[in-house]
Scaffold this motif. Structure first.
Motif, PDB file in Angstrom:
ATOM      1  N   LEU A 180      50.465  13.237  67.820  1.00 40.59           N
ATOM      2  CA  LEU A 180      51.347  13.231  69.061  1.00 40.59           C
ATOM      3  C   LEU A 180      51.352  11.832  69.435  1.00 40.59           C
ATOM      4  CD1 LEU A 180      52.784  14.905  71.256  1.00 40.59           C
ATOM      5  CD2 LEU A 180      50.546  15.002  72.373  1.00 40.59           C
ATOM      6  N   ALA A 181      50.221  11.234  69.492  1.00 42.33           N
ATOM      7  CA  ALA A 181      50.370   9.913  70.235  1.00 42.33           C
ATOM      8  C   ALA A 181      51.110   8.808  69.320  1.00 42.33           C
ATOM      9  CB  ALA A 181      48.753   9.439  70.395  1.00 42.33           C
ATOM     10  N   ASP A 182      50.961   8.897  68.179  1.00 42.64           N
ATOM     11  CA  ASP A 182      51.797   7.987  67.066  1.00 42.64           C
ATOM     12  C   ASP A 182      53.160   8.319  67.339  1.00 42.64           C
ATOM     13  OD1 ASP A 182      49.686   6.883  66.010  1.00 42.64           O
ATOM     14  OD2 ASP A 182      49.282   8.193  64.198  1.00 42.64           O
ATOM     15  N   ARG A 183      53.479   9.406  67.393  1.00 39.42           N
ATOM     16  CA  ARG A 183      54.961   9.740  67.254  1.00 39.42           C
ATOM     17  C   ARG A 183      55.405   9.498  68.731  1.00 39.42           C
ATOM     18  NH1 ARG A 183      57.158  15.051  65.169  1.00 39.42           N
ATOM     19  NH2 ARG A 183      58.860  14.195  65.976  1.00 39.42           N
ATOM     20  N   ALA A 184      54.661   9.668  69.721  1.00 36.43           N
ATOM     21  CA  ALA A 184      55.054   9.567  71.302  1.00 36.43           C
ATOM     22  C   ALA A 184      55.355   8.156  71.515  1.00 36.43           C
ATOM     23  CB  ALA A 184      54.153   9.869  72.070  1.00 36.43           C
ATOM     24  N   PHE A 185      54.424   6.930  70.816  1.00 34.84           N
ATOM     25  CA  PHE A 185      54.695   5.612  71.119  1.00 34.84           C
ATOM     26  C   PHE A 185      55.892   5.098  70.216  1.00 34.84           C
ATOM     27  CE2 PHE A 185      50.833   5.705  73.490  1.00 34.84           C
ATOM     28  CZ  PHE A 185      50.958   4.576  74.174  1.00 34.84           C
ATOM     29  N   ASP A 186      55.828   5.621  68.976  1.00 36.34           N
ATOM     30  CA  ASP A 186      57.136   5.380  67.930  1.00 36.34           C
ATOM     31  C   ASP A 186      58.366   5.901  68.790  1.00 36.34           C
ATOM     32  OD1 ASP A 186      55.839   4.433  65.883  1.00 36.34           O
ATOM     33  OD2 ASP A 186      56.540   6.008  64.465  1.00 36.34           O
ATOM     34  N   HIS A 187      58.607   7.121  69.265  1.00 36.37           N
ATOM     35  CA  HIS A 187      59.803   7.359  69.792  1.00 36.37           C
ATOM     36  C   HIS A 187      60.010   6.752  71.214  1.00 36.37           C
ATOM     37  CE1 HIS A 187      62.901  10.556  70.419  1.00 36.37           C
ATOM     38  NE2 HIS A 187      62.346  10.511  71.527  1.00 36.37           N
ATOM     39  N   LEU A 188      59.066   6.787  72.173  1.00 39.07           N
ATOM     40  CA  LEU A 188      59.456   6.442  73.602  1.00 39.07           C
ATOM     41  C   LEU A 188      59.210   5.051  73.651  1.00 39.07           C
ATOM     42  CD1 LEU A 188      57.365   9.016  75.220  1.00 39.07           C
ATOM     43  CD2 LEU A 188      59.972   9.022  74.932  1.00 39.07           C
ATOM     44  N   GLY A 189      58.590   4.259  72.640  1.00 37.87           N
ATOM     45  CA  GLY A 189      58.074   2.849  72.943  1.00 37.87           C
ATOM     46  C   GLY A 189      56.819   2.707  73.609  1.00 37.87           C
ATOM     47  N   THR A 190      56.928   3.111  74.696  1.00 35.42           N
ATOM     48  CA  THR A 190      55.307   3.229  75.730  1.00 35.42           C
ATOM     49  C   THR A 190      55.219   4.367  76.209  1.00 35.42           C
ATOM     50  OG1 THR A 190      54.074   1.975  76.910  1.00 35.42           O
ATOM     51  CG2 THR A 190      56.584   1.919  77.643  1.00 35.42           C
ATOM     52  N   VAL A 191      54.154   4.724  76.684  1.00 35.83           N
ATOM     53  CA  VAL A 191      54.017   6.210  77.428  1.00 35.83           C
ATOM     54  C   VAL A 191      53.507   5.587  78.757  1.00 35.83           C
ATOM     55  CG1 VAL A 191      52.374   8.106  77.656  1.00 35.83           C
ATOM     56  CG2 VAL A 191      53.461   7.477  75.568  1.00 35.83           C
ATOM     57  N   ASP A 192      54.459   5.768  79.815  1.00 32.37           N
ATOM     58  CA  ASP A 192      53.993   5.432  80.984  1.00 32.37           C
ATOM     59  C   ASP A 192      53.407   6.466  81.996  1.00 32.37           C
ATOM     60  OD1 ASP A 192      55.663   3.192  80.985  1.00 32.37           O
ATOM     61  OD2 ASP A 192      57.608   4.404  81.218  1.00 32.37           O
ATOM     62  N   LEU A 193      53.407   7.849  81.666  1.00 34.14           N
ATOM     63  CA  LEU A 193      52.702   8.965  82.270  1.00 34.14           C
ATOM     64  C   LEU A 193      52.240   9.974  81.186  1.00 34.14           C
ATOM     65  CD1 LEU A 193      55.300   9.808  85.017  1.00 34.14           C
ATOM     66  CD2 LEU A 193      52.977   9.020  85.271  1.00 34.14           C
ATOM     67  N   LEU A 194      51.029  10.108  81.002  1.00 37.11           N
ATOM     68  CA  LEU A 194      50.272  11.065  80.240  1.00 37.11           C
ATOM     69  C   LEU A 194      49.726  12.448  80.976  1.00 37.11           C
ATOM     70  CD1 LEU A 194      49.242  12.342  77.536  1.00 37.11           C
ATOM     71  CD2 LEU A 194      47.218  10.900  78.083  1.00 37.11           C
ATOM     72  N   PHE A 195      50.266  13.452  81.162  1.00 34.14           N
ATOM     73  CA  PHE A 195      49.728  14.634  81.532  1.00 34.14           C
ATOM     74  C   PHE A 195      48.893  15.305  80.768  1.00 34.14           C
ATOM     75  CE2 PHE A 195      53.693  13.714  83.868  1.00 34.14           C
ATOM     76  CZ  PHE A 195      53.219  13.651  85.323  1.00 34.14           C
ATOM     77  N   ASN A 196      47.562  15.613  80.810  1.00 35.29           N
ATOM     78  CA  ASN A 196      46.708  16.234  79.959  1.00 35.29           C
ATOM     79  C   ASN A 196      46.587  17.756  80.808  1.00 35.29           C
ATOM     80  OD1 ASN A 196      45.529  14.729  77.954  1.00 35.29           O
ATOM     81  ND2 ASN A 196      44.705  13.417  79.346  1.00 35.29           N
ATOM     82  N   ASN A 197      47.441  18.534  80.772  1.00 34.38           N
ATOM     83  CA  ASN A 197      47.743  19.697  81.397  1.00 34.38           C
ATOM     84  C   ASN A 197      47.380  20.961  80.680  1.00 34.38           C
ATOM     85  OD1 ASN A 197      49.033  21.247  83.516  1.00 34.38           O
ATOM     86  ND2 ASN A 197      50.265  22.003  81.809  1.00 34.38           N
ATOM     87  N   ALA A 198      47.270  21.413  79.390  1.00 32.67           N
ATOM     88  CA  ALA A 198      47.104  22.339  78.740  1.00 32.67           C
ATOM     89  C   ALA A 198      45.553  23.029  79.359  1.00 32.67           C
ATOM     90  CB  ALA A 198      47.147  22.295  77.376  1.00 32.67           C
ATOM     91  N   GLY A 199      45.647  24.351  79.532  1.00 37.91           N
ATOM     92  CA  GLY A 199      44.291  24.769  79.804  1.00 37.91           C
ATOM     93  C   GLY A 199      44.416  26.513  79.631  1.00 37.91           C
ATOM     94  N   ILE A 200      43.304  26.962  79.855  1.00 33.83           N
ATOM     95  CA  ILE A 200      43.295  28.483  79.549  1.00 33.83           C
ATOM     96  C   ILE A 200      42.148  29.110  80.563  1.00 33.83           C
ATOM     97  CG2 ILE A 200      44.025  28.636  77.230  1.00 33.83           C
ATOM     98  CD1 ILE A 200      41.269  29.245  76.440  1.00 33.83           C
ATOM     99  N   MET A 201      42.404  30.361  80.786  1.00 37.71           N
ATOM    100  CA  MET A 201      41.674  31.042  81.655  1.00 37.71           C
ATOM    101  C   MET A 201      40.546  32.158  80.831  1.00 37.71           C
ATOM    102  SD  MET A 201      40.371  32.071  84.449  1.00 37.71           S
ATOM    103  CE  MET A 201      41.553  31.189  85.638  1.00 37.71           C
ATOM    104  N   ALA A 202      39.272  32.055  81.454  1.00 36.77           N
ATOM    105  CA  ALA A 202      38.667  33.079  80.787  1.00 36.77           C
ATOM    106  C   ALA A 202      37.668  34.018  81.736  1.00 36.77           C
ATOM    107  CB  ALA A 202      37.449  32.486  79.644  1.00 36.77           C
ATOM    108  N   THR A 203      37.633  35.064  81.654  1.00 37.41           N
ATOM    109  CA  THR A 203      37.007  36.039  82.748  1.00 37.41           C
ATOM    110  C   THR A 203      35.942  36.900  82.243  1.00 37.41           C
ATOM    111  OG1 THR A 203      38.849  37.570  82.799  1.00 37.41           O
ATOM    112  CG2 THR A 203      38.844  35.699  84.460  1.00 37.41           C
ATOM    113  N   GLY A 204      35.192  37.259  82.994  1.00 39.41           N
ATOM    114  CA  GLY A 204      34.098  38.406  82.595  1.00 39.41           C
ATOM    115  C   GLY A 204      32.563  37.789  83.170  1.00 39.41           C
ATOM    116  N   PHE A 205      31.622  38.717  82.846  1.00 39.68           N
ATOM    117  CA  PHE A 205      30.199  38.093  83.243  1.00 39.68           C
ATOM    118  C   PHE A 205      29.823  37.046  82.217  1.00 39.68           C
ATOM    119  CE2 PHE A 205      30.489  42.253  85.386  1.00 39.68           C
ATOM    120  CZ  PHE A 205      30.024  41.769  86.388  1.00 39.68           C
ATOM    121  N   THR A 206      29.331  36.110  82.646  1.00 40.85           N
ATOM    122  CA  THR A 206      28.898  34.910  82.106  1.00 40.85           C
ATOM    123  C   THR A 206      28.274  35.260  80.569  1.00 40.85           C
ATOM    124  OG1 THR A 206      28.469  33.629  83.938  1.00 40.85           O
ATOM    125  CG2 THR A 206      27.445  32.649  81.919  1.00 40.85           C
TER     126      THR A 206
END
Ligand SMILES: NC(=O)c1ccc[n+]([C@@H]2O[C@H](COP(=O)([O-])OP(=O)(O)OC[C@H]3O[C@@H](n4cnc5c(N)ncnc54)[C@H](O)[C@@H]3O)[C@@H](O)[C@H]2O)c1
Length: 269
Positions: free
Chosen positions: A68-94
């Motif tokens: 992803l990073a290779d393609r991003a720098f190839d395609h965009l030239g540079t990356v000014d903003l990186l959002f590490n945003n993916a996340g998931i929930m998990a519920t229940g007793f530990t």
């Protein structure tokens, strides 16, 4: 700050907060690469936005994130903003949450951020241009909650590693700024599958129903939420907390409890 012509990569961009960030970024003239493991939804989003490329990516897969990073720098030239945003929930007793769900929480919520940093930071340093990394934690990264300890533990980890990252980048004089994004309730799909298919105690079902109701009633819509995030980035904020009312009272109570060495008491709200 004028964002027109800047570039950004957003993970978890097919839904909820990531989707809101993608729309707001496009609205502000940012050229985008969107990543998500939900390929169909991601492609639909990307095709509706200008200057946007979809790269289906599972953030737990370090090789895929390097690609992803290779393609991003190839395609965009540079990356000014990186959002590490993916996340998931998990519920229940530990002790009852399936090991696979614990592993997935660690792999997505912490491993996904780490994979993003490993792949992008060296390239951002080499580019030598000013850039910013925004890691999505949660107000839950400042105060643990019973019945969602994988989420609490992983979001505490994101808060900690993001601060350490900021110190390290400052230490080497890298032109990379860092922000910690701590959302409160935002309308999204995060509670669509909070159990991960495992058997659950009625207390957990009730807890999840209450949270779903709370988000439906009091949750912010992703679009105004994302607009507040970009305003904070424009100001150069490290702490991005668009809903301080969801963080500040809890933080104050928690710090007082620790300073006073009193017992955690979740009945106090
Ligand atoms: N919605 C809230 O109230 C809230 C509050 C605090 C923090 N957050 C955080 O905001 C972030 C976004 O969550 P959301 O609420 O928009 O949820 P969401 O479920 O609507 O969106 C999350 C997106 O991440 C993607 N994703 C999940 N695992 C992935 C993986 N391994 N690789 C790539 N993509 C993956 C999903 O497919 C989905 O499109 C998460 O980090 C979440 O913990 C959300």
């Amino acid at each position: 700050m004028n964002f027109a012509g800047k570039t950004a990569v957003i993970t978890g961009a097919a839904s909820g907060i990531g989707l809101g960030l993608a729309h707001e970024a496009a609205h502000r003239g940012i050229r985008l690469i969107l990543a998500d493991r939900d390929e169909a939804a991601l492609k639909e989003v990307a095709s509706s936005l200008p200057d946007t490329l979809a790269i289906p990516t599972d953030v737990t897969d370090s090789v895929a994130v390097q690609a992803l990073a290779d393609r991003a720098f190839d395609h965009l030239g540079t990356v000014d903003l990186l959002f590490n945003n993916a996340g998931i929930m998990a519920t229940g007793f530990t002790w009852e949450i399936e090991p696979a769900r614990w592993d997935a929480s660690l792999a997505v919520n912490v491993g996904g951020v780490l994979n993003g940093l490993r792949a992008f930071v060296p390239r951002m340093i080499a580019a030598g241009t000013p850039s910013r990394i925004v890691n999505t934690a949660s107000v839950g990264g400042f105060g643990p909650s019973p019945l969602m300890s994988p989420y609490s533990a992983t979001k505490f980890a994101v808060v900690a590693l993001t601060e350490a990252l900021k110190g390290e980048l400052d230490m080497i004089g890298a032109p990379i700024a860092v922000s910690l994004l701590a959302p409160g309730p935002v309308r999204s799909a995060i509670f669509d599958d909070p159990f991960g298919g495992t058997a659950i105690h009625p207390a957990t079902t009730q807890f999840v129903d209450t949270l779903r109701d709370m988000i439906a009633t009091h949750g912010m819509d992703p679009q105004p939420f994302a607009a507040a995030v970009f305003d904070a980035i424009a100001r150069g904020d490290y702490w991005i907390v668009p809903q301080p009312e969801a963080l500040d009272p809890m933080l104050e109570r928690r710090h007082r409890m620790i300073m006073d060495r009193t017992q955690p008491d979740f009945s106090l709200g």
